[in-house]
Design an enzyme around this catalytic site. Structure first.
Site, PDB file in Angstrom:
ATOM      1  N   ASP A  77       4.673 -14.178  12.006  1.00 27.99           N
ATOM      2  CA  ASP A  77       3.367 -14.733  11.646  1.00 27.99           C
ATOM      3  C   ASP A  77       2.293 -13.650  11.860  1.00 27.99           C
ATOM      4  O   ASP A  77       1.776 -13.474  12.966  1.00 27.99           O
ATOM      5  CB  ASP A  77       3.114 -15.954  12.546  1.00 27.99           C
ATOM      6  CG  ASP A  77       1.825 -16.679  12.224  1.00 27.99           C
ATOM      7  OD1 ASP A  77       0.932 -16.061  11.638  1.00 27.99           O
ATOM      8  OD2 ASP A  77       1.721 -17.858  12.591  1.00 27.99           O
ATOM      9  N   LYS A 101      -7.408  -0.550  11.620  1.00 26.03           N
ATOM     10  CA  LYS A 101      -6.792  -0.996  10.357  1.00 26.03           C
ATOM     11  C   LYS A 101      -5.566  -0.126  10.052  1.00 26.03           C
ATOM     12  O   LYS A 101      -4.527  -0.608   9.610  1.00 26.03           O
ATOM     13  CB  LYS A 101      -7.817  -0.935   9.216  1.00 26.03           C
ATOM     14  CG  LYS A 101      -7.389  -1.671   7.953  1.00 26.03           C
ATOM     15  CD  LYS A 101      -6.481  -0.876   7.035  1.00 26.03           C
ATOM     16  CE  LYS A 101      -6.073  -1.629   5.783  1.00 26.03           C
ATOM     17  NZ  LYS A 101      -5.220  -0.829   4.891  1.00 26.03           N
ATOM     18  N   GLU A 140       0.859  -1.203   0.000  1.00 25.94           N
ATOM     19  CA  GLU A 140       0.000   0.000   0.000  1.00 25.94           C
ATOM     20  C   GLU A 140       0.887   1.243   0.000  1.00 25.94           C
ATOM     21  O   GLU A 140       1.681   1.434   0.937  1.00 25.94           O
ATOM     22  CB  GLU A 140      -0.923  -0.021   1.243  1.00 25.94           C
ATOM     23  CG  GLU A 140      -2.035   0.990   1.159  1.00 25.94           C
ATOM     24  CD  GLU A 140      -2.979   0.929   2.366  1.00 25.94           C
ATOM     25  OE1 GLU A 140      -3.101  -0.146   2.981  1.00 25.94           O
ATOM     26  OE2 GLU A 140      -3.569   1.967   2.694  1.00 25.94           O
ATOM     27  N   HIS A 198      -2.807  10.080  -0.171  1.00 22.42           N
ATOM     28  CA  HIS A 198      -2.955   8.709  -0.648  1.00 22.42           C
ATOM     29  C   HIS A 198      -2.864   8.631  -2.153  1.00 22.42           C
ATOM     30  O   HIS A 198      -2.096   7.877  -2.709  1.00 22.42           O
ATOM     31  CB  HIS A 198      -4.350   8.198  -0.249  1.00 22.42           C
ATOM     32  CG  HIS A 198      -4.301   7.124   0.764  1.00 22.42           C
ATOM     33  ND1 HIS A 198      -4.796   5.886   0.527  1.00 22.42           N
ATOM     34  CD2 HIS A 198      -3.797   7.098   2.003  1.00 22.42           C
ATOM     35  CE1 HIS A 198      -4.621   5.141   1.592  1.00 22.42           C
ATOM     36  NE2 HIS A 198      -4.023   5.850   2.510  1.00 22.42           N
TER      37      HIS A 198
END
Ligand code: NDP
Length: 412
Positions: free
Chosen positions: A269, A253, A76, A366
């Site tokens: 992990d 998030k 991202e 963004h």
């Protein structure tokens, strides 16, 4: 020159000259080596290749008085920029302070339909079970870890034997499962009961970290708002996230953007981390944000509290050269130090995201960064990428069609 303005080769040279990496590591980065066929075969089944993601580093992390460049693996575009941006604002006000935890991993041995008498017998054998489990992984004891708790719980027809195990610097899933399976055999021997299963829990209850950051108002202002106004708006949005589950999920998030990227870069992990984090968010019965922001002594103060499940040794970490490289760049000594850096990255990403949200909105930054990947998707190569991205940023029409048209015009 700023790091983001350097070429890839110049960035690698920067790492080399500043002793983050040695010549061998610089060479392997320049050759863009992927993992060997043999290593890939040993790590996963039905292997037909290796899947690459961009690998970069965030800058300006000052955590517990030590400076870090933080390697991150992420597709991202804005995540590394946001981590560096948040970290810089916090660095100017003293950096991150962390309160890491020990690495206590909980494991469950589950028995079915045992009688009250059998349950009593189990409790009577608790010292023997504890001592047996303690000696089931002798090297862990030698490293200063081992069993720290043993509990017997009943859920209707099920009985659970819960072991808390300090796995020192390892994430510990394999170690804990080994200890549990050996101990389960011992229980069968002692009581003749049937064991339904033995497995670690990915509950992060024994691995909760707190990270604090203070930000001077002067670090927060924009051309349209004072730092104090921005700080107040951040506090308001933080408060809204405590009330709105939908907002809290996206708040978290943004935190996981940074956390997962460092976990990937260090061979950890990330599925375990996701499971631990989101169950913690729901611990109170209402899904909650991992961080909160308030104002204290004319500063914006952020606190992140959440489990961070990782290791600095073991699992794929020792096998993956890029994971070893990431730990070397950060000069990580143990899992608590890695946990601290990962927590700091989560809070830095959070600050950047919510500051953008309450000021210019998230899309300006963004899409500005996304424009390069749109250019590549449209077929741009080499210097065309920059040219198409620039044009996309000017037109602010961030569609693949527009990128293709710009590229076509450029080539005519
Ligand atoms: P390992 O099986 O590799 O065990 C850790 C190893 O690290 C041990 O061999 C230990 O050596 C060694 N070690 C060296 N230094 C230290 C130290 N300072 N502290 C602790 N150990 C040290 O890995 P883990 O047990 O950590 O398991 C992690 C893996 O398990 C991950 O790949 C994960 O994906 C996977 N997994 C995850 C599950 C889940 O999350 N539900 C389930 C099953 C597997 P020694 O033996 O000499 O002490």
């Amino acid at each position: 020159m700023k790091i983001y303005e350097l070429t890839l080769e110049q960035r690698i040279k920067y790492l080399l000259e500043n002793e983050y990496i040695d010549q061998r590591q610089a060479d392997s980065l320049l050759k863009r080596q992927t993992i060997s066929k043999d290593l890939a075969d040993s790590l996963s089944e039905n292997q037909i290749g290796s899947f690459s993601l961009p690998y970069g580093f965030a800058t300006d992390f000052l955590v517990n008085g030590k400076d870090y460049l933080v390697p991150m693996t992420i597709e991202e575009p804005s995540v590394i920029a946001a981590a560096s941006n948040g970290a810089k604002r916090i660095k100017h006000s003293g950096g991150f302070k962390t309160f890491p935890s020990k690495r206590i991993v909980y494991g469950q041995i589950v028995l079915e339909k045992i009688t009250d008498i059998d349950f009593e017998q189990l409790e009577q054998n608790s010292s023997e079970i504890f001592n047996f489990a303690q000696n089931a992984h002798p090297s862990l004891l030698r490293r200063g870890g081992g069993i720290v708790s043993l509990k017997f719980n009943r859920y209707d027809e099920f009985t659970e034997i819960e072991l808390g195990i300090d796995t020192v610097d390892a994430m510990g899933a394999n170690m804990v499962n080994t200890i549990l399976e050996k101990t389960a055999h011992k229980i069968v021997e002692l009581t003749n009961d049937d064991v339904l299963c033995s497995i670690l829990s990915n509950s992060g209850q024994g691995q909760v970290i707190t990270v604090e950051a203070r930000v001077d108002f002067a670090q927060l202002g924009t051309k349209d708002m004072t730092g104090e106004q921005v700080a107040n708006r951040i506090v308001q949005l933080s408060s809204f996230a405590q009330k709105s589950v939908k907002r809290a999920i996206t708040h978290n998030k943004g935190i996981m953007n940074g956390i997962d990227a460092v976990l990937l870069a260090t061979g950890n992990d990330f599925r375990a981390q996701e499971a631990a984090a989101h169950s913690f968010a729901f611990e109170s019965g209402q899904y909650q944000p991992f961080s909160e922001w308030h104002i204290e002594d004319a500063q914006l103060v952020g606190t992140l509290k959440m489990p961070i499940e990782l290791g600095s040794v073991g699992g794929a970490i020792r096998a993956l050269p890029m994971a070893q490289l990431s730990l070397a760049i950060m000069k990580i000594k143990d899992s608590q130090e890695l946990q601290s850096v990962v927590g700091a990255v989560g809070l830095a990403n959070n600050l950047s995201a919510i500051r953008a949200l309450v000021t210019t909105g998230i899309q300006t930054g963004h899409m500005g960064l996304q424009s390069k990947s749109l250019a590549v998707s449209a077929g741009a190569v080499g210097s065309e990428i920059h040219a198409v991205a620039e044009k996309l940023n000017q037109t602010k029409d961030y569609t693949i069609k527009n990128a293709e048209n710009i590229l076509k015009e450029l080539r005519e």
